[in-house]
Design an enzyme around this catalytic site. Structure first.
Site, short mmCIF file in Angstrom:
data_model
loop_
_atom_site.label_atom_id
_atom_site.label_comp_id
_atom_site.label_asym_id
_atom_site.label_seq_id
_atom_site.Cartn_x
_atom_site.Cartn_y
_atom_site.Cartn_z
N CYS A 1 67.97 106.99 21.24
CA CYS A 1 69.22 107.75 21.27
C CYS A 1 69.85 107.77 19.88
O CYS A 1 70.37 106.76 19.41
CB CYS A 1 70.16 107.12 22.30
SG CYS A 1 71.82 107.82 22.30
N CYS B 1 73.69 107.22 19.76
CA CYS B 1 74.09 105.83 20.04
C CYS B 1 73.93 104.95 18.81
O CYS B 1 74.76 104.10 18.53
CB CYS B 1 73.20 105.22 21.12
SG CYS B 1 73.21 106.09 22.68
N ASP B 2 72.82 105.13 18.09
CA ASP B 2 72.40 104.11 17.14
C ASP B 2 72.45 104.54 15.68
O ASP B 2 72.16 103.73 14.79
CB ASP B 2 70.99 103.64 17.49
CG ASP B 2 70.94 102.97 18.85
OD1 ASP B 2 71.99 102.48 19.29
OD2 ASP B 2 69.88 102.96 19.49
#
Lengths: 105, 402
Positions: B137, B140-141
């Site tokens: 993701c 997300c990261d």
């Protein structure tokens, strides 16, 4: 849940005697936001037996990486400052977290 | 035992929520089951959304909140639980849904919109380093990889678009591509963006053989598929965008699945089990987008409503009828069906039985159950069972049904 970050991570987590869980999260992590209400519920359910903290990676990226966390969501368990387990992944759910809690308390 | 819902929708992504709007607005008693604490599915995890018509600028979560609000406006009931099994009660009309919390729920129709999740390849080190340098993701990261070097696995639209997004954060992206130089699976627009981006480079004809590191990832072993040669590539992270797998494990052995585990559906979104429909990414389909999932949801909802009407009408007028009934399987576009109709009406009136017509042009559901292959086919039902049947009869043969 206690908010932790670079200022108090050592004190609240590394120097804590007993079991502590850190919820590494970020606002852009949808799965983290999804899990948050469940994690809060678990922290209330087990508040007597262990300590629960959360770390927003915004501004605390180095702290997270220092703990071997480079992806979200991540739930890391420590006992007396020693890392016990790192739960992560898209599929991580409340049940897995609760199982880990029960294992360590 | 619980009350019987008209529709139970399994999964609260774009497909399920769209079905919810149509079902509840159509006055059907509708329950939506979602396994996680938030509805919205994969769309709620997408930061930039640029191709939902009419929504020029929005985020995935914001749009999914609107979908949910729309469901609530019309009275969809929401419940959090994960479905573990699907079966039917005797007769097939009532469907049983088993959930992880141990509940059994009943519904006349079911719409499955359980979606898909990113595929895990199972490369050596992949599991071990998840959230320690392996990511599925980008939104997300991405923050973790500021000014670092990463590798992206895959070459489809998602892989390319997310690589471009990641270049806003990282120092460099190396895309590991299975194909020959210059060949990506992504569409032209995405390809051009990738080729024009200085931070993106490519390793062609290759795959990742192993992800290496100590506590965190520090490199990958890249295998050239033509020469078999293995090269070490240093990197701080590996982003995997190699497609998705459908969440259909709980359906194995109950409904027909296509290659890869996706649900096989027809043009009405109906699965191999009558009254069970699929919507969104979980279906075997050409294009997986928010807008197509929403379209699937609408089709499935309307088809579910028709299915319930048809079944309830059939049960009431034929299966549970006190007197004999004359059932004609016909189609208004079939000449022979049309010609036979006046004689059928006359015979029914003469014998004092009710004539029930089943339009096979609209639906094959009931015709299929009685193995009606040709139309017109006329059957006299007695006590809910076929008593005598004539396939493609002439008008003067109808008397012999009695």
């Amino acid at each position: 849940m206690i908010e932790v970050g670079k200022a108090n991570f050592d004190e609240e987590v590394k120097q804590h005697e007993g079991v502590v869980m850190v919820d590494f999260w970020g606002e852009s992590c949808g799965r983290c936001m999804e899990l948050m209400p469940d994690v809060v519920a678990l922290s209330e359910k087990y508040s007597e037996q262990m300590k629960f903290t959360k770390l927003n990676i915004a501004g605390n990226r180095r702290v997270a990486m220092g703990q071997g966390v480079m992806g979200l969501p991540s739930m890391v368990f420590y006992k007396n400052g020693e890392k016990l387990e790192h739960l992560s992944g898209e599929e991580l759910d409340a049940q897995q977290i609760e199982e880990a809690i029960q294992k360590y308390i | 035992m619980s009350e019987v819902y008209d529709v139970i929708i399994v999964g609260g992504g774009a497909g399920g929520l769209s079905a919810g709007v149509y079902c509840a607005r159509g006055k059907m008693k509708t329950l939506l089951l979602e396994a996680s604490s938030n509805t919205g599915g994969q769309c709620a995890k997408t930061s930039e959304l640029e191709n939902y018509p009419g929504i020029i600028e929005s985020t995935g979560p914001a749009l999914m909140d609107r979908f949910r609000a729309h469901c609530e406006k019309f009275g969809v009931e929401f419940k959090r639980d994960m479905v573990t099994g699907l079966s039917t009660e005797e007769g097939g009309f009532i469907k049983r849904i088993e959930t992880r919390s141990g509940e059994t729920l009943l519904a006349k129709s079911v719409i499955i919109g359980t979606g898909a999740n990113p595929r895990v390849l199972g490369i050596k080190g992949e599991k071990e380093f998840t959230a320690k340098g392996v990511s599925y993701c980008a939104t997300c990261d991405a923050d973790f990889y500021e000014d670092l070097d990463i590798v992206v696995v895959g070459s489809g639209n998602t892989a390319v678009e997310e690589s471009v997004f990641l270049t806003k954060f990282v120092n460099s992206v190396k895309m590991i591509v299975l194909h020959d130089e210059g060949v990506l699976d992504a569409d032209r627009t995405a390809q051009e963006q990738a080729f024009a981006n200085d931070k993106i480079s490519f390793i062609w004809n290759s795959c990742v053989d192993e992800i290496c590191g100590e506590e965190l990832v520090n490199g990958v072993k890249v295998k050239n598929l033509k020469t078999g040669e293995i090269t070490d590539v240093e990197c701080d992270g590996v982003f995997m965008f190699v497609g998705t797998v459908p969440n259909t494990g709980f359906l194995e052995g109950t409904i027909e699945l296509a290659k890869g585990g996706y649900i096989k559906v027809d043009e009405k979104q109906e699965t191999s089990m009558p009254g069970v429909f699929g919507a969104g990414d979980v279906c075997d389909k050409f294009l997986r987008q928010v807008v197509t999932a929403a379209g699937d949801g609408a089709v499935a909802a309307v088809a579910a409503e028709r299915y319930i009407q048809e079944e309830e009408h059939w049960a009431e007028s034929v299966l549970e009828a006190e007197n004999d009934t004359l059932v004609a399987f016909w189609s208004p576009v079939d000449q022979k069906s049309l010609e036979l109709m006046p004689s059928l009406e006359k015979v029914a009136a003469d014998k004092g039985v009710k004539l029930v017509t089943v339009d096979t042009y609209k639906s094959q559901n009931i015709a299929g159950r009685y193995e009606v292959k040709e139309i017109p086919t006329v059957v006299r039902f007695s006590n809910g069972e076929p008593a005598k049947r004539l396939d493609t009869p002439e008008a003067d043969q109808l008397e012999s049904l009695f």
